[in-house]
Design an enzyme around this catalytic site. Structure first.
Site, PDB file in Angstrom:
ATOM      1  N   SER A 130       4.957   1.159   4.705  1.00 34.57           N
ATOM      2  CA  SER A 130       6.203   1.907   4.885  1.00 34.57           C
ATOM      3  C   SER A 130       7.440   1.030   4.703  1.00 34.57           C
ATOM      4  CB  SER A 130       6.223   2.585   6.259  1.00 34.57           C
ATOM      5  OG  SER A 130       5.983   1.634   7.275  1.00 34.57           O
ATOM      6  N   GLU A 163      -5.727  -5.162  11.257  1.00 37.28           N
ATOM      7  CA  GLU A 163      -4.639  -4.194  11.430  1.00 37.28           C
ATOM      8  C   GLU A 163      -4.874  -3.379  12.696  1.00 37.28           C
ATOM      9  OE1 GLU A 163      -2.540  -2.538   7.623  1.00 37.28           O
ATOM     10  OE2 GLU A 163      -4.491  -1.582   7.856  1.00 37.28           O
ATOM     11  N   HIS A 168      -9.854   0.850   5.127  1.00 37.87           N
ATOM     12  CA  HIS A 168      -8.541   0.924   5.768  1.00 37.87           C
ATOM     13  C   HIS A 168      -8.630   1.832   6.997  1.00 37.87           C
ATOM     14  CE1 HIS A 168      -4.308   2.021   6.386  1.00 37.87           C
ATOM     15  NE2 HIS A 168      -4.045   0.848   5.827  1.00 37.87           N
ATOM     16  N   LYS A 222      -0.099   4.305   0.041  1.00 33.63           N
ATOM     17  CA  LYS A 222      -0.719   5.421   0.776  1.00 33.63           C
ATOM     18  C   LYS A 222      -0.526   6.748   0.024  1.00 33.63           C
ATOM     19  CE  LYS A 222      -0.387   3.060   5.206  1.00 33.63           C
ATOM     20  NZ  LYS A 222      -0.136   3.169   6.640  1.00 33.63           N
ATOM     21  N   GLY A 263       2.840  -3.149  10.735  1.00 31.63           N
ATOM     22  CA  GLY A 263       4.161  -3.448  11.289  1.00 31.63           C
ATOM     23  C   GLY A 263       4.944  -4.531  10.572  1.00 31.63           C
ATOM     24  N   ASN A 308       0.843  -1.190   0.000  1.00 31.32           N
ATOM     25  CA  ASN A 308       0.000   0.000   0.000  1.00 31.32           C
ATOM     26  C   ASN A 308       0.882   1.245   0.000  1.00 31.32           C
ATOM     27  OD1 ASN A 308      -1.789   2.044   0.582  1.00 31.32           O
ATOM     28  ND2 ASN A 308      -2.459   1.229   2.553  1.00 31.32           N
TER      29      ASN A 308
END
Lengths: 215, 215, 215, 215
Positions: free
Chosen positions: A195, A133, A85, A8, A173, A6
């Protein structure tokens, strides 16, 4: 194992990451998809990578300025979509209608949820998969499979109790191949990550390291 | 059978309706509750009628200006609360958190939903009851039990498949005693109604006629 | 100087604070009002203190379950209402409609805003007053008049440029009498405060200390 | 006169309309832009037509799944963006932040509003233009310039009173060249239109007829 990256609204190069994901997927046989901003869908899809939307609106064709129409994202090359999300939480009725919209446009669906109760609720709406999540772990680098493995097994149970055919993915994570292994061991059949790849100095290397245990 | 009279934002006298509801409940033994505006909760509760909130916010004590705190509505006399009414649709995560808030404040809970799928989803969150109210029938005077009885039986099945302990209520278009009988026959253990009483010329007579078949 | 004490959803005793505010206002001649949860409005109003709502919905009488109807809060004793507090941000069109609703119900209005530009925008909608509350200072104990006095003077200018008749209040971080003096020196004619009183061990003493320089 | 064609979520061919708009603009010298779904921005921009987004989110780069990042729409070829369209109403604070986002990405901005008061408010936030679109006229074929010309002149006055440099556009019900003329006579320097072109059997002919009086 399905790896959904993702992007984002990160300041990354979506095409560079898409090309890396396409290559890594080809080389390893691991299913990898990339979910960019809607405005980047067609550029990402042109790389040949499996392309997902980050969200679709609970609407049909019509007077819906500013919506993200399921048919439009499919037209731009998306094959699936995230829904609900944690950064784009939706009303229960709108999750239901977004699933209808995605189905109309032949998009695969993953509905995100915070905890096992919400995973059960999401599963009752008939998506292809649900993703658990815990919001407090997103972006931390601490995978839910380590921080609180019970959440994943409880989510798998909660989904199965409602609908055996709904897959459970695991997000928040995830950044290493070990995290993927751990998620698989807990019953997840896919992972969401963001990320760990999108903000990596070398996204290709990050993806390669990630899927290595699966290859 | 539980009869919950939702006063919405109607231009009615909440205390007059509350007094009528208290009397009708006492005389017939039928459980009747009234859900007024939050600002009218204490005035309604003082009549002795069972009093419900129309909504509680998914928050705990804290910096939440403009919220409807579960503890505050309980303090004003509410014993239960609607959540996710079709006129106040909430995010899935917020329905979950509102249920937690209601539980903290010892409020009974009814989560509303549009259709059997959403009823199943709502049941997975663990409320005391779910209510199925097809939006297109609200305020029409055509009860769901007549317009589309399958929705009620499907909702009862959907809830039972997820959690046997969750009651199913039936809303939208209820206005006569026959509608209550029909709802009970389809497996509902309660009804939500609004305009049939709140906008009646004689709310007391409307309530009496309504519960007569149950008395 | 108008002192508006916003109780938010704090775990305080709204009636105890209301009684203290009523007494302090009587003894000092300073205008003090209290804004409790909607469910506590009537209990607070019964103390005789000037009572405000924290929010009203942009609706008229009708099918609006879970709304906060302006007429209902007025009926419960409110004489004014906050609109668009930073914890209850509203759509531009809804701020406009909430102002219409408040006017119908004879409620005085304060529209909150983050910065001078938004203060100008809010002033264009014709409220009685606007309040500038930089979100980053709320609850900090550092008053905007100290942290960034230009924001207050810029807000006063921005409001005056649009409509000379709109008062400017000052919020965020106000906790002492000196903060009130400073706000007045910058052109504010009222202050919003919350935790400084609502979370004080002795709310009455906190209020007395606060208004002392004005008395 | 600026003609902005909003494709909303209509079942039209965005590229066909974009090509027609590019041609009509070239042939007549009238400035014409097209605002498609975000997922269609790059395909539309490739035709060479001036391309606009229907909306941008009030965010910077970061963890904002499902957002419409200003930088991403600019990257896909957008040169401007609508903000706060009546089908995508936003919070006052978010309109302000969306304008900041658009400015960062060098996008021209038009903030929509229902009435002259809201036009004044929108103008105070510093957009390039505001558009007045009475919601009750959208999609009707009855132009605001005919149905209620005072709304347009009042909007022009309201914007000028706040900021002389802000242009005023006129939307809702525009479908003919006469409507454009009428809008210009009332002081508007641009028009928003949608169904008149996007739902026309022959969008090119519709556009040609529309701009003919201006050519």
């Amino acid at each position: 194992m399905f790896v959904l990256v993702n992007l984002k609204a990160y300041p990354c190069d979506p095409v560079e990451i898409a090309e890396a994901a396409a290559d890594v997927s080809d080389e390893t046989g691991v299913r990898v998809a990339v979910a960019p901003q809607a405005a980047h869908l067609s550029a990402v899809a042109e790389t040949g990578v499996e392309t997902w939307a980050q969200h679709v609106s609970p609407v049909e064709h019509g007077s819906h300025t500013g919506s993200t129409l399921a048919e439009a994202v499919a037209d731009a090359g998306a094959e699936g979509t995230l829904i609900n999300h944690s950064e784009a939480r939706r009303k229960l009725a709108d999750i239901d209608a977004s699933l209808d919209a995605a189905e109309r446009a032949d998009l695969e669906t993953v509905v995100c949820a915070n905890n096992p109760e919400q995973v059960g609720a999401a599963a009752a709406l008939g998506p292809d998969a649900v993703a658990v999540e815990p919001p407090e772990l997103i972006g931390t680098g601490t995978p839910v499979s380590k921080a609180d493995p019970d959440i994943v097994t409880d989510a798998v149970e909660a989904a199965a109790a409602v609908d055996e055919s709904v897959d459970v993915f695991c997000g928040a994570g995830i950044s290493t191949g070990d995290d993927l292994d751990a998620a698989a061991d807990l019953g997840a059949t896919g992972v969401l990550l963001a990320s760990g790849v999108a903000k990596a100095d070398d996204p290709r290397a990050a993806l390669e390291a990630l899927v290595e245990p699966l290859a």
